[in-house]
Design an enzyme around this catalytic site. Structure first.
Site, PDB file in Angstrom:
ATOM      1  N   CYS A 158      -9.822  -3.421  -5.360  1.00 60.29           N
ATOM      2  CA  CYS A 158      -8.841  -4.463  -5.663  1.00 60.29           C
ATOM      3  C   CYS A 158      -9.534  -5.758  -6.104  1.00 60.29           C
ATOM      4  O   CYS A 158      -9.033  -6.461  -6.980  1.00 60.29           O
ATOM      5  CB  CYS A 158      -7.943  -4.684  -4.460  1.00 60.29           C
ATOM      6  SG  CYS A 158      -6.996  -3.193  -4.036  1.00 60.29           S
ATOM      7  N   SER A 182      -7.731  -8.854   3.431  1.00 61.36           N
ATOM      8  CA  SER A 182      -8.828  -9.095   2.492  1.00 61.36           C
ATOM      9  C   SER A 182      -8.935  -7.935   1.500  1.00 61.36           C
ATOM     10  O   SER A 182      -9.010  -6.773   1.907  1.00 61.36           O
ATOM     11  CB  SER A 182     -10.128  -9.236   3.291  1.00 61.36           C
ATOM     12  OG  SER A 182     -11.215  -9.526   2.461  1.00 61.36           O
ATOM     13  N   ASN A 226       0.848  -1.180   0.000  1.00 64.32           N
ATOM     14  CA  ASN A 226       0.000   0.000   0.000  1.00 64.32           C
ATOM     15  C   ASN A 226       0.891   1.240   0.000  1.00 64.32           C
ATOM     16  O   ASN A 226       1.764   1.382   0.853  1.00 64.32           O
ATOM     17  CB  ASN A 226      -0.907  -0.026   1.233  1.00 64.32           C
ATOM     18  CG  ASN A 226      -1.918   1.073   1.237  1.00 64.32           C
ATOM     19  OD1 ASN A 226      -1.577   2.241   1.211  1.00 64.32           O
ATOM     20  ND2 ASN A 226      -3.186   0.705   1.284  1.00 64.32           N
ATOM     21  N   ASP A 256      -8.044   5.219   4.183  1.00 69.35           N
ATOM     22  CA  ASP A 256      -7.679   4.178   3.220  1.00 69.35           C
ATOM     23  C   ASP A 256      -8.877   3.359   2.771  1.00 69.35           C
ATOM     24  O   ASP A 256      -8.983   2.984   1.615  1.00 69.35           O
ATOM     25  CB  ASP A 256      -6.602   3.261   3.822  1.00 69.35           C
ATOM     26  CG  ASP A 256      -5.989   2.342   2.775  1.00 69.35           C
ATOM     27  OD1 ASP A 256      -5.344   2.858   1.844  1.00 69.35           O
ATOM     28  OD2 ASP A 256      -6.161   1.108   2.893  1.00 69.35           O
ATOM     29  N   GLU A 290      -2.617  -4.379  -3.581  1.00 69.86           N
ATOM     30  CA  GLU A 290      -2.905  -5.223  -4.742  1.00 69.86           C
ATOM     31  C   GLU A 290      -2.726  -4.441  -6.045  1.00 69.86           C
ATOM     32  O   GLU A 290      -2.184  -4.963  -7.022  1.00 69.86           O
ATOM     33  CB  GLU A 290      -4.329  -5.779  -4.659  1.00 69.86           C
ATOM     34  CG  GLU A 290      -4.571  -6.675  -3.447  1.00 69.86           C
ATOM     35  CD  GLU A 290      -5.005  -5.920  -2.191  1.00 69.86           C
ATOM     36  OE1 GLU A 290      -5.435  -6.592  -1.242  1.00 69.86           O
ATOM     37  OE2 GLU A 290      -4.901  -4.673  -2.149  1.00 69.86           O
ATOM     38  N   HIS A 345      -3.425   0.896  -3.513  1.00 67.29           N
ATOM     39  CA  HIS A 345      -3.528  -0.157  -2.504  1.00 67.29           C
ATOM     40  C   HIS A 345      -2.470  -1.212  -2.841  1.00 67.29           C
ATOM     41  O   HIS A 345      -1.914  -1.217  -3.941  1.00 67.29           O
ATOM     42  CB  HIS A 345      -4.918  -0.790  -2.543  1.00 67.29           C
ATOM     43  CG  HIS A 345      -5.963   0.044  -1.888  1.00 67.29           C
ATOM     44  ND1 HIS A 345      -7.199  -0.467  -1.547  1.00 67.29           N
ATOM     45  CD2 HIS A 345      -5.984   1.334  -1.487  1.00 67.29           C
ATOM     46  CE1 HIS A 345      -7.927   0.478  -0.978  1.00 67.29           C
ATOM     47  NE2 HIS A 345      -7.214   1.582  -0.936  1.00 67.29           N
ATOM     48  N   CYS A 391     -10.187  -5.051  -0.908  1.00 67.25           N
ATOM     49  CA  CYS A 391     -11.349  -4.157  -0.910  1.00 67.25           C
ATOM     50  C   CYS A 391     -12.116  -4.290  -2.227  1.00 67.25           C
ATOM     51  O   CYS A 391     -11.744  -5.065  -3.102  1.00 67.25           O
ATOM     52  CB  CYS A 391     -10.888  -2.712  -0.713  1.00 67.25           C
ATOM     53  SG  CYS A 391     -10.041  -2.040  -2.166  1.00 67.25           S
TER      54      CYS A 391
END
Length: 145
Positions: free
Chosen positions: A82, A77, A39, A142, A52, A50, A79
């Site tokens: 992503c 996990s 991130n 975020d 990912e 982010h 979002c």
């Protein structure tokens, strides 16, 4: 913890050390890491970096057939944003370090035939919990709260 989740956790720690939110990710194809990221919303003053998304960016252009045999490892996990990228590129499997501190649309990914495996990794959980406890305003920014 397997070596790929460890690589994602290393990315998360790298993000924390550089002043960011401790979330990391790697993309694995045929047993090899082809992209890694963490991130960087704070570091790059970006609404989209982010872990990912940074990982996808660092993987560069891949063919659809490559994505179709990839596994994405993320310490947290994914979002909605992503998860959308996971669906867009047809990644069939996501390994999640933890979803106690935040849970993205895992059920929707499963509905869309993505295999989602949640490890409940205590190191990933503690890293995020500690960050959230000391940086709640950055965390809420975020995740869009």
């Amino acid at each position: 913890m397997d070596k790929f989740m460890q690589a994602a956790l290393n990315e998360a720690e790298k993000g924390l050390v550089s002043g960011g939110i401790p979330i990391g990710a790697v993309i694995v194809i045929d047993g090899k890491i082809v992209g890694r990221g963490h991130n960087q919303r704070i570091q790059k003053a970006s609404p989209v970096f982010h872990a990912e998304m940074d990982c996808f960016e660092n993987a560069g252009r891949l063919r659809a057939t490559d994505y179709q045999k990839a596994t994405l490892y993320s310490t947290l996990s994914p979002c909605d944003m992503c998860s959308g990228a996971i669906l867009l590129y047809g990644i069939p499997k996501v390994i999640v370090g933890e979803n106690k501190n935040f849970q993205g649309p895992e059920d929707y990914l499963r509905f869309r035939r993505v295999e989602v495996v949640v490890e409940n990794n205590l190191l990933c959980q503690q890293l995020m919990a500690d960050f959230i406890a000391t940086n709640s305003s950055l965390w809420h920014e975020d995740i869009g709260e």
